[in-house]
Motif scaffolding. Structure first.
Motif, short mmCIF file in Angstrom:
data_model
loop_
_atom_site.label_atom_id
_atom_site.label_comp_id
_atom_site.label_asym_id
_atom_site.label_seq_id
_atom_site.Cartn_x
_atom_site.Cartn_y
_atom_site.Cartn_z
N LYS A 141 10.38 -1.85 4.34
CA LYS A 141 11.63 -1.99 3.56
C LYS A 141 11.77 -3.42 3.01
O LYS A 141 12.09 -3.61 1.84
CB LYS A 141 12.84 -1.63 4.43
CG LYS A 141 12.85 -0.16 4.85
CD LYS A 141 14.08 0.22 5.65
CE LYS A 141 14.12 -0.38 7.06
NZ LYS A 141 13.04 0.08 7.96
N THR A 142 11.54 -4.38 3.87
CA THR A 142 11.63 -5.78 3.43
C THR A 142 10.52 -6.09 2.42
O THR A 142 10.76 -6.71 1.38
CB THR A 142 11.51 -6.73 4.64
OG1 THR A 142 12.46 -6.32 5.62
CG2 THR A 142 11.78 -8.16 4.24
N LEU A 143 9.34 -5.61 2.75
CA LEU A 143 8.18 -5.89 1.91
C LEU A 143 8.36 -5.32 0.50
O LEU A 143 8.11 -6.01 -0.49
CB LEU A 143 6.94 -5.27 2.56
CG LEU A 143 5.60 -5.60 1.93
CD1 LEU A 143 5.24 -7.06 2.17
CD2 LEU A 143 4.51 -4.69 2.47
N GLY A 182 9.48 -1.41 10.45
CA GLY A 182 8.09 -1.80 10.19
C GLY A 182 7.37 -1.01 9.12
O GLY A 182 6.16 -1.11 8.97
N GLY A 206 0.82 -1.21 0.00
CA GLY A 206 0.00 0.00 0.00
C GLY A 206 0.86 1.26 0.00
O GLY A 206 1.89 1.30 0.66
P1 ATP Z 1 12.48 -3.53 9.88
O1 ATP Z 1 13.25 -2.25 9.79
O2 ATP Z 1 11.98 -3.82 11.26
O3 ATP Z 1 13.17 -4.70 9.21
P2 ATP Z 1 10.81 -3.13 7.57
O4 ATP Z 1 10.82 -1.67 7.23
O5 ATP Z 1 11.64 -4.05 6.75
O6 ATP Z 1 11.10 -3.29 9.10
P3 ATP Z 1 8.67 -4.85 6.86
O7 ATP Z 1 9.21 -6.06 7.52
O8 ATP Z 1 8.75 -4.76 5.40
O9 ATP Z 1 9.30 -3.56 7.51
O10 ATP Z 1 7.14 -4.62 7.28
C1 ATP Z 1 6.57 -5.30 8.36
C2 ATP Z 1 5.14 -5.72 8.03
O11 ATP Z 1 4.30 -4.57 8.00
C3 ATP Z 1 4.99 -6.34 6.65
O12 ATP Z 1 5.22 -7.72 6.66
C4 ATP Z 1 3.57 -6.01 6.31
O13 ATP Z 1 2.69 -6.92 6.93
C5 ATP Z 1 3.35 -4.68 6.96
N1 ATP Z 1 3.54 -3.53 6.05
C6 ATP Z 1 4.48 -2.56 6.15
N2 ATP Z 1 4.35 -1.64 5.19
C7 ATP Z 1 3.32 -2.05 4.42
C8 ATP Z 1 2.70 -1.54 3.24
N3 ATP Z 1 3.12 -0.41 2.67
N4 ATP Z 1 1.66 -2.23 2.70
C9 ATP Z 1 1.21 -3.38 3.29
N5 ATP Z 1 1.75 -3.90 4.39
C10 ATP Z 1 2.78 -3.26 4.97
#
Ligand code: ATP
Length: 271
Positions: free
Chosen positions: A64-66, A61, A20
């Motif tokens: 970034k990973t997503l 959260g 999203g």
């Molecule tokens: P970290 O720094 O802790 O590794 P991150 O930035 O990599 O966090 P993610 O692991 O990608 O964050 O996101 C955590 C979860 O939040 C995802 O698995 C998803 O469920 C949800 N999420 C985050 N951003 C979005 C988005 N833009 N759309 C849909 N879901 C999201």
């Protein structure tokens, strides 16, 4: 194929539609990573250099990973992810060889997105690491990234960090992580799209994504996921009593949101 034990290897089904918001970021990733593959001739005509990596940073959260995984899905590439903390802890002794093998695995499986989480674990300007065996691992990583003779063609390197200011400038040179993109917490419109994506798999009564988005300032994607989890548990409890599906409503979600403390604020305060 071999098993590195620590690296996740997959062909993601998810694509940009599953993420999203983040419209500006998606377009930057397309320009840096997808268009050069899809329009190789045009990029060549303009002598536009391709390759190098992208460093994503921002509060935890926020996707970034997503977005990295979705990038792989978007171009039907393989996806290899590994956390650099784990490598440092567990690969001691063999870490340069293992690092080389991770890059080789990506090259053999090109097109491939190679995602390094917690880049700061390796790239932080930390004296303890430089003086120890870590120095060799850092050099190995940098030379793999430099990729002599376009050996990294078709390998898209993404890195994530919560603390970009700790990254050694050597990692930011051209051909390495030469672009740094901020992955911000979602704004209200972004949250509404995340909420829509998350609602897709739920039995929903009436959903007003904008109303919930309004009530969730400073919530990350991960925070919104927690809200959905919390609300789902509540409704499930009721559903089990009735023995039938009770739809999830905006009201349930807003109630759950009031019980969840958003996590992005702490990052900005410490940043
Ligand atoms: P970290 O720094 O802790 O590794 P991150 O930035 O990599 O966090 P993610 O692991 O990608 O964050 O996101 C955590 C979860 O939040 C995802 O698995 C998803 O469920 C949800 N999420 C985050 N951003 C979005 C988005 N833009 N759309 C849909 N879901 C999201």
């Amino acid at each position: 194929a071999f098993d590195l034990g620590l690296a996740d290897f997959e062909k993601p089904k998810l694509n940009f539609a599953s993420v999203g918001g983040m419209e500006a970021l998606k377009e930057e990733i397309r320009m840096k990573i997808m268009y050069p593959l899809q329009h190789a001739e045009l990029f060549k005509a303009y002598d536009k250099k391709v390759g190098g990596g992208v460093l994503l940073y921002g509060p935890p959260g926020c996707g970034k990973t997503l977005i990295s995984k979705a990038t792989a899905g978007e171009i039907k590439a393989n996806f290899i992810a590994l956390g650099l903390h784990q490598i440092l802890d567990m690969w001691i002794g063999n870490s340069e060889k293992n690092m080389h093998e991770v890059f080789e695995l990506a090259r053999k499986n090109a097109p491939c997105v190679l995602f390094f989480d917690e880049v700061d674990a390796l790239a932080a300007d930390r004296r303890d690491l430089r003086q120890s065996a870590g120095r060799n691992l850092i050099n190995q990583f940098l030379s793999e990234m430099d990729g002599a003779d376009s050996q990294n063609d078709g390998v898209l390197i993404l890195g994530a960090t919560n603390a970009p200011w700790h990254i050694d400038p050597a990692f930011r040179r051209p051909g390495r992580f030469d672009r740094t993109l901020f992955v911000p917490p979602p704004d209200e419109v972004g949250r509404a799209s995340i909420i829509e994506v998350m609602a897709e798999k739920k039995p929903i009564g009436q959903l007003d994504p904008r109303a919930l988005a309004k009530k969730t300032p400073e919530f990350s994607g991960a925070d919104l996921k927690a809200v959905f989890d919390l609300a789902t548990e509540e409704v499930l409890t009721e559903a089990m009593k009735n023995g039938k599906v009770v739809p999830l409503t905006t009201k349930d979600l807003i109630k759950a949101a009031s019980r969840h403390k958003p996590t992005t604020k702490a990052w900005f305060e410490s940043a």
